[in-house]
Write an enzyme that holds these catalytic residues in place. Structure first.
Site, mmCIF file in Angstrom:
data_model
loop_
_atom_site.group_PDB
_atom_site.id
_atom_site.type_symbol
_atom_site.label_atom_id
_atom_site.label_comp_id
_atom_site.label_asym_id
_atom_site.label_seq_id
_atom_site.Cartn_x
_atom_site.Cartn_y
_atom_site.Cartn_z
ATOM 1 N N ASP A 348 0.881 -1.164 0.000
ATOM 2 C CA ASP A 348 0.000 0.000 0.000
ATOM 3 C C ASP A 348 0.925 1.223 0.000
ATOM 4 O O ASP A 348 2.041 1.154 0.511
ATOM 5 C CB ASP A 348 -0.867 -0.010 1.258
ATOM 6 C CG ASP A 348 -1.595 1.303 1.465
ATOM 7 O OD1 ASP A 348 -2.324 1.715 0.550
ATOM 8 O OD2 ASP A 348 -1.397 1.920 2.529
ATOM 9 N N ASP A 552 -1.160 -0.744 6.231
ATOM 10 C CA ASP A 552 -1.286 -0.226 7.596
ATOM 11 C C ASP A 552 -2.688 0.243 7.937
ATOM 12 O O ASP A 552 -2.974 0.527 9.090
ATOM 13 C CB ASP A 552 -0.313 0.942 7.802
ATOM 14 C CG ASP A 552 -0.757 2.192 7.050
ATOM 15 O OD1 ASP A 552 -1.267 2.047 5.915
ATOM 16 O OD2 ASP A 552 -0.602 3.298 7.587
ATOM 17 N N ASP A 556 -6.795 -1.564 4.048
ATOM 18 C CA ASP A 556 -5.872 -2.598 3.565
ATOM 19 C C ASP A 556 -6.240 -3.982 4.104
ATOM 20 O O ASP A 556 -5.718 -4.988 3.611
ATOM 21 C CB ASP A 556 -4.434 -2.280 4.007
ATOM 22 C CG ASP A 556 -3.931 -0.975 3.410
ATOM 23 O OD1 ASP A 556 -4.238 -0.710 2.236
ATOM 24 O OD2 ASP A 556 -3.241 -0.222 4.121
#
Length: 655
Positions: A348, A552, A556
């Site tokens: 990400d 995080d 996600d």
């Protein structure tokens, strides 16, 4: 936060009887720790008694046998108990019962010393494996001993010591020099260096000042700290780690499950063949009963799968232990096993490849709008959001001391942005994709000019949001996140391992492309909603094989669950991401991912080496027993020696 809002007593020197926590240190091989292991003491005691019995055998046969019996009992009691429990509870045979049966069989035909030697070496190999598991668990969960029991709470200027379970968000605590920090919170007043090794694996203390985050279970340095509690005890980072440790201790890799199933079947086969070897040869091959029984006992010893059973877990636990020292927590050996197979690492962007703390770089007001008015409107709506971009806008308004409005019916618009009513007018802030819609309620020229501004900002690597009053464009905000200093290094290390690196982001393609250029990733996927990330992870798995997803945020979490291995960021990661992640980077150090994959691959190589070696030794000894005949002591040393060797081979990972 005003300093006058709470009454703070003067810092108090730490009491002489206050507990001084030890600073965690890296563990090295410690002979004293091994000797304190109960199984090791029993094994060594058994070996000493065996030597004494052998020494007195020429003087008194009866005394020698008596000492041998004691040696058998001391060395074999623990393993015999485990074998009987497996037989009674699970109705399965295991290697423990096979070894005890072989030792008793050897004694029954007068080979007391050989039987005692078998018990001694078998107990020694079991003690080594037990020591490996204990040491690994200590490396993973040594921080459990750092769990604070009480805290000094300040109420109306008075201090009282209370159990940490009674702490609530907003409580003010005093942490004296050298004491454990009892809760997650922010420093309200004071300056000190805090040792965070138990949480993040960092070797050096981290300086903490007013506003700094601190974590339960870490050790305060030389200065007193006043801390405001921000998280309830059961939801602290410390509590999450303990939960992960408990999961890691119970989760078993697939290869170990297979070996356990094989052991049960294999043990039955060995017992059946042993019985056949005892019964048939005297009639079929005209062997003497004593010779037949001797060969059967040798077979029972050399055919037992001790080394094969010990091929996997010592190596796995050693690798998990080594990772824990560096602040990387595995929730089980299965994830280490899976990590060795990965061919793609997907990141990400925000908070993972970047710092996750964007700053407003451009605030553009449209014709007929005041910049201050738009900033006040934007911050008023965004203050209810926890999104990093929203927080950046609110920070800018606070820095410029802009007075905010009262907002009504504010709500998030999934996958786009946020909206709310201010003074009877609907305001919306979100992605600029409305500029690309054919039905955009903007005149052609102005529409084109806003797209040109967006193009310029995105070419600079900035994330652009649009401010709408109803359907009318009122302004544009550009924000930019900073790339983590170690991001480029982390990507390059992974590529050297032959791993492709992908970036998944909700940003537009132009912004994502700039970020990709700075970090050097191979694959870029932009304009993604949370469900889109899941789709792309599935596609990557189909195309390339096993995939690690590093993230995080709450958005996600679905992708982390879909990947072969989900890796969460421990310091700034959301609770949902940490809950679902299979592996957690406690210090958010993404450049350690490559070395962790290398460790996982090395572990798999060692496991394969162990299994091939164990099978080779077993087959060689079995064939030697039937084709040429081998002495029982040689069979004992060969078989149990191979068990010790595979355990020591796994322990190499702890270096």
């Amino acid at each position: 936060m005003q300093a006058t809002s709470k009454q703070l007593p003067k810092p108090i020197a730490r009491q002489g009887n206050a507990q001084q926590p030890r600073t965690p240190k890296p563990r090295r091989f410690d002979p004293r720790a091994m000797l304190s292991n109960r199984e090791m003491q029993a094994a060594l005691g058994s070996g000493l008694l065996m030597l004494i019995a052998w020494a007195v055998s020429g003087w008194s046969e009866v005394l020698s046998v008596l000492i041998y019996v004691i040696s058998y009992t001391v060395g074999g009691w623990i393993k015999a108990k485990e074998g009987v429990e497996t037989l009674v509870k699970d109705r399965d045979l295991d290697v423990n019962l096979l070894m005890i049966a072989a030792a008793l069989g050897a004694a029954s035909i007068g080979y007391w010393n050989e039987g005692a030697m078998l018990i001694f070496i078998f107990a020694m190999s079991g003690a080594l494996e037990s020591y490996t598991m204990e040491r690994s668990k200590k490396d993973i969960s040594s921080l459990m001993a750092l769990k604070p029991a009480t805290a000094v709470r300040i109420e109306q200027g008075a201090m009282s010591e209370v159990p940490i379970d009674l702490l609530a968000v907003g409580d003010l605590l005093l942490v004296r020099p050298g004491e454990l920090i009892p809760a997650d919170g922010k420093v309200y007043r004071g300056e000190s260096a805090v040792n965070q090794a138990s949480i993040t694996g960092e070797s050096l203390p981290v300086e903490k000042t007013t506003g700094s985050e601190v974590f339960a279970g870490t050790v305060n340095g030389e200065g007193p700290l006043y801390i405001e509690v921000t998280t309830a005890a059961e939801h602290t980072l410390f509590a999450k780690i303990i939960k992960m440790v408990e999961e890691a201790e119970t989760e078993v890799p697939d290869s170990q499950r297979f070996i356990k199933r094989l052991e049960a079947v294999y043990a039955r086969v060995v017992v059946l063949v042993t019985v056949i070897l005892i019964v048939l040869p005297p009639f079929v091959l005209d062997w003497s009963w004593s010779n037949t029984f001797y060969k059967a006992m040798v077979f029972l010893v050399v055919a037992s799968p001790c080394a094969l059973v010990s091929s996997i877990m010592p190596a796995m636990l050693s690798a998990i232990s080594k990772s824990a020292r560096k602040g990387i927590l595995f929730k089980g050996g299965v994830h280490l096993e899976n990590m060795a197979k990965v061919t793609v690492v997907a990141f990400d962007k925000t908070g993972t490849l970047t710092e996750g703390i964007p700053q407003v770089t451009d605030f553009i007001a449209g014709e007929g709008y005041s910049r201050d008015e738009l900033l006040a409107v934007s911050a008023s709506i965004e203050k209810l959001s926890r999104h990093p971009l929203a927080e950046a806008i609110v920070r800018l308004a606070e820095e410029e001391r802009v007075e905010l409005y009262s907002t009504h019916e504010s709500k998030s618009v999934t996958g786009w942005g946020i909206e709310g009513w201010i003074n009877g007018r609907l305001w919306r802030i979100g992605k600029t994709n409305v500029l690309d819609e054919a039905a955009a309620a903007v005149e052609g020229e102005r529409h084109a000019s806003w797209k040109a501004v967006r193009k310029q900002l995105e070419s600079e690597g900035k994330t652009v949001s649009l401010i709408l009053e109803g359907d009318h464009i009122a302004g544009m905000i550009a924000l930019q996140d900073t790339v983590r200093p170690q991001a480029e290094v982390a990507v390059r290390k992974l590529q050297k391992l032959g791993i492709k690196v992908a970036m998944l982001t909700g940003d537009r393609e132009a912004t994502a492309a700039v970020m990709a250029g700075r970090t050097g990733v191979d694959l870029v996927f932009a304009d993604l909603l949370p469900e889109d990330k899941v789709t792309h992870i599935k596609a990557l798995r189909e195309q390339y094989g096993h995939v690690i997803m590093v993230g995080d945020g709450v958005n996600d979490a679905p992708a982390l669950a879909t990947a072969t291995v989900g890796m969460g960021m421990g310091m700034k990661g959301s609770g949902a991401a940490l809950e679902i992640a299979d592996v957690v980077l406690m210090n958010d150090n993404i450049e350690e991912i490559a070395s962790t994959i290398e460790l996982a691959r090395r572990t798999q190589r060692i496991v394969k080496q162990n299994m091939i070696f164990a099978v080779t030794v077993i087959l060689t000894l079995i064939l030697s027993n039937f084709l040429q005949g081998i002495a029982l002591p040689f069979g004992v040393v060969g078989h149990e020696g191979s068990t010790i060797l595979v355990i020591l081979n796994g322990l190499r990972l702890l270096r």
